[in-house]
Design a protein around this motif. Structure first.
Motif, PDB file in Angstrom:
ATOM      1  N   GLN A   1     -35.561 196.347  72.167  1.00  8.44           N
ATOM      2  CA  GLN A   1     -34.346 195.995  71.425  1.00  8.44           C
ATOM      3  C   GLN A   1     -33.132 196.567  72.147  1.00  8.44           C
ATOM      4  N   VAL A   2     -32.058 195.787  72.164  1.00  5.71           N
ATOM      5  CA  VAL A   2     -30.802 196.209  72.778  1.00  5.71           C
ATOM      6  C   VAL A   2     -29.680 195.979  71.768  1.00  5.71           C
ATOM      7  N   GLN A   3     -28.799 196.947  71.624  1.00 10.79           N
ATOM      8  CA  GLN A   3     -27.607 196.777  70.803  1.00 10.79           C
ATOM      9  C   GLN A   3     -26.395 196.681  71.716  1.00 10.79           C
ATOM     10  N   LEU A   4     -25.548 195.710  71.429  1.00  5.18           N
ATOM     11  CA  LEU A   4     -24.402 195.416  72.296  1.00  5.18           C
ATOM     12  C   LEU A   4     -23.104 195.570  71.520  1.00  5.18           C
ATOM     13  N   VAL A   5     -22.112 196.140  72.171  1.00  6.28           N
ATOM     14  CA  VAL A   5     -20.792 196.293  71.562  1.00  6.28           C
ATOM     15  C   VAL A   5     -19.727 195.924  72.589  1.00  6.28           C
ATOM     16  N   GLU A   6     -18.926 194.922  72.235  1.00  2.19           N
ATOM     17  CA  GLU A   6     -17.852 194.484  73.113  1.00  2.19           C
ATOM     18  C   GLU A   6     -16.566 195.262  72.842  1.00  2.19           C
ATOM     19  N   SER A   7     -15.725 195.361  73.871  1.00  2.27           N
ATOM     20  CA  SER A   7     -14.405 195.985  73.740  1.00  2.27           C
ATOM     21  C   SER A   7     -13.484 195.434  74.808  1.00  2.27           C
ATOM     22  N   GLY A   8     -12.198 195.732  74.654  1.00  2.47           N
ATOM     23  CA  GLY A   8     -11.231 195.342  75.676  1.00  2.47           C
ATOM     24  C   GLY A   8     -10.375 194.148  75.331  1.00  2.47           C
ATOM     25  N   GLY A   9     -10.634 193.535  74.187  1.00  5.26           N
ATOM     26  CA  GLY A   9      -9.820 192.402  73.787  1.00  5.26           C
ATOM     27  C   GLY A   9      -8.426 192.831  73.382  1.00  5.26           C
ATOM     28  N   GLY A  10      -7.570 191.836  73.153  1.00  7.65           N
ATOM     29  CA  GLY A  10      -6.202 192.133  72.743  1.00  7.65           C
ATOM     30  C   GLY A  10      -5.313 190.929  72.849  1.00  7.65           C
ATOM     31  N   LEU A  11      -4.015 191.182  72.752  1.00  9.54           N
ATOM     32  CA  LEU A  11      -3.004 190.135  72.846  1.00  9.54           C
ATOM     33  C   LEU A  11      -2.354 190.214  74.221  1.00  9.54           C
ATOM     34  N   VAL A  12      -2.294 189.087  74.904  1.00  4.32           N
ATOM     35  CA  VAL A  12      -1.721 189.052  76.247  1.00  4.32           C
ATOM     36  C   VAL A  12      -0.944 187.747  76.410  1.00  4.32           C
ATOM     37  N   GLN A  13       0.086 187.776  77.239  1.00  2.00           N
ATOM     38  CA  GLN A  13       0.837 186.552  77.521  1.00  2.00           C
ATOM     39  C   GLN A  13       0.079 185.674  78.507  1.00  2.00           C
ATOM     40  N   ALA A  14       0.361 184.400  78.451  1.00  2.00           N
ATOM     41  CA  ALA A  14      -0.227 183.459  79.404  1.00  2.00           C
ATOM     42  C   ALA A  14       0.052 183.929  80.833  1.00  2.00           C
ATOM     43  N   GLY A  15      -0.974 183.848  81.669  1.00  2.00           N
ATOM     44  CA  GLY A  15      -0.866 184.327  83.034  1.00  2.00           C
ATOM     45  C   GLY A  15      -1.308 185.764  83.222  1.00  2.00           C
ATOM     46  N   GLY A  16      -1.514 186.459  82.121  1.00  4.98           N
ATOM     47  CA  GLY A  16      -1.919 187.851  82.175  1.00  4.98           C
ATOM     48  C   GLY A  16      -3.417 188.023  82.377  1.00  4.98           C
ATOM     49  N   SER A  17      -3.845 189.277  82.321  1.00  5.70           N
ATOM     50  CA  SER A  17      -5.246 189.617  82.572  1.00  5.70           C
ATOM     51  C   SER A  17      -5.774 190.565  81.508  1.00  5.70           C
ATOM     52  N   LEU A  18      -7.067 190.480  81.295  1.00  3.18           N
ATOM     53  CA  LEU A  18      -7.783 191.425  80.444  1.00  3.18           C
ATOM     54  C   LEU A  18      -9.151 191.672  81.058  1.00  3.18           C
ATOM     55  N   ARG A  19      -9.695 192.847  80.795  1.00  6.28           N
ATOM     56  CA  ARG A  19     -11.060 193.159  81.223  1.00  6.28           C
ATOM     57  C   ARG A  19     -11.870 193.521  79.994  1.00  6.28           C
ATOM     58  N   LEU A  20     -12.862 192.706  79.711  1.00  8.41           N
ATOM     59  CA  LEU A  20     -13.754 192.973  78.598  1.00  8.41           C
ATOM     60  C   LEU A  20     -14.958 193.778  79.079  1.00  8.41           C
ATOM     61  N   SER A  21     -15.439 194.645  78.206  1.00  2.00           N
ATOM     62  CA  SER A  21     -16.646 195.414  78.478  1.00  2.00           C
ATOM     63  C   SER A  21     -17.657 195.164  77.376  1.00  2.00           C
ATOM     64  N   CYS A  22     -18.914 195.240  77.737  1.00  2.00           N
ATOM     65  CA  CYS A  22     -20.004 195.115  76.768  1.00  2.00           C
ATOM     66  C   CYS A  22     -20.973 196.255  77.055  1.00  2.00           C
ATOM     67  N   ALA A  23     -20.981 197.223  76.158  1.00  2.27           N
ATOM     68  CA  ALA A  23     -21.831 198.397  76.327  1.00  2.27           C
ATOM     69  C   ALA A  23     -23.148 198.194  75.591  1.00  2.27           C
ATOM     70  N   ALA A  24     -24.229 198.500  76.273  1.00  7.02           N
ATOM     71  CA  ALA A  24     -25.564 198.296  75.711  1.00  7.02           C
ATOM     72  C   ALA A  24     -26.259 199.625  75.478  1.00  7.02           C
ATOM     73  N   SER A  25     -26.977 199.691  74.394  1.00  6.13           N
ATOM     74  CA  SER A  25     -27.842 200.835  74.136  1.00  6.13           C
ATOM     75  C   SER A  25     -29.263 200.445  74.502  1.00  6.13           C
ATOM     76  N   GLY A  26     -30.085 201.403  74.769  1.00 12.88           N
ATOM     77  CA  GLY A  26     -31.464 201.101  75.095  1.00 12.88           C
ATOM     78  C   GLY A  26     -31.724 201.171  76.588  1.00 12.88           C
ATOM     79  N   ARG A  27     -32.959 201.486  76.931  1.00  9.85           N
ATOM     80  CA  ARG A  27     -33.300 201.696  78.334  1.00  9.85           C
ATOM     81  C   ARG A  27     -33.691 200.426  79.054  1.00  9.85           C
ATOM     82  N   THR A  28     -33.692 199.268  78.356  1.00 13.32           N
ATOM     83  CA  THR A  28     -34.168 198.038  78.976  1.00 13.32           C
ATOM     84  C   THR A  28     -33.040 197.104  79.387  1.00 13.32           C
ATOM     85  N   PHE A  29     -31.800 197.560  79.345  1.00 12.27           N
ATOM     86  CA  PHE A  29     -30.649 196.696  79.654  1.00 12.27           C
ATOM     87  C   PHE A  29     -30.812 196.014  80.999  1.00 12.27           C
TER      88      PHE A  29
END
Length: 124
Positions: A1-29
């Motif tokens: 079993q793996v648990q996933l949690v996303e982060s890094g979202g937000g509000l940005v203007q067109a043309g901008g950038s964002l970096r999303l992360s997805c952190a996983a628990s468990g040793r089988t990622f």
């Protein structure tokens, strides 16, 4: 079993950038191919990008090719989505998931262990 949690979202203007992360628990990622999906209001969940378990192979939806980059760090149990040149049509809740079944690498029904998602809003 793996648990996933996303982060890094937000509000940005067109043309901008964002970096999303997805952190996983468990040793089988590191044994899972991983995917990013998104869901805009009133629409179904759509495939965005996929990365193989070792990180050597990637695959993208046509509309994000050249703008988004998926990567992973198995030592940190994390998968990333770098999003550049964002457009208002990229606005959605973004989810990561593990590929559990062989029903097509861009098929939402191939994936499980969904995270709760992170909101990305791109203003024009």
């Amino acid at each position: 079993q793996v648990q996933l949690v996303e982060s890094g979202g937000g509000l940005v203007q067109a043309g901008g950038s964002l970096r999303l992360s997805c952190a996983a628990s468990g040793r089988t990622f590191s044994t899972y191919d991983m995917g990013w999906f998104r869901q805009a209001p009133g629409k179904g969940r759509e495939f965005v990008a996929r990365i193989s378990r070792g990180g050597s192979s990637t695959y993208y939806q046509d509309s994000v090719k050249g703008r988004f980059t998926i990567s992973r760090d198995n030592a940190k149990n994390t998968v990333y989505l770098q999003m550049n040149s964002l457009k208002p049509e990229d606005t959605a809740v973004y989810y990561c998931a593990a590929e559990l079944w062989d029903r097509g690498r861009d098929n939402v029904n191939s994936y499980g262990y969904w995270g709760p998602g992170t909101q990305v809003t791109v203003s024009s």
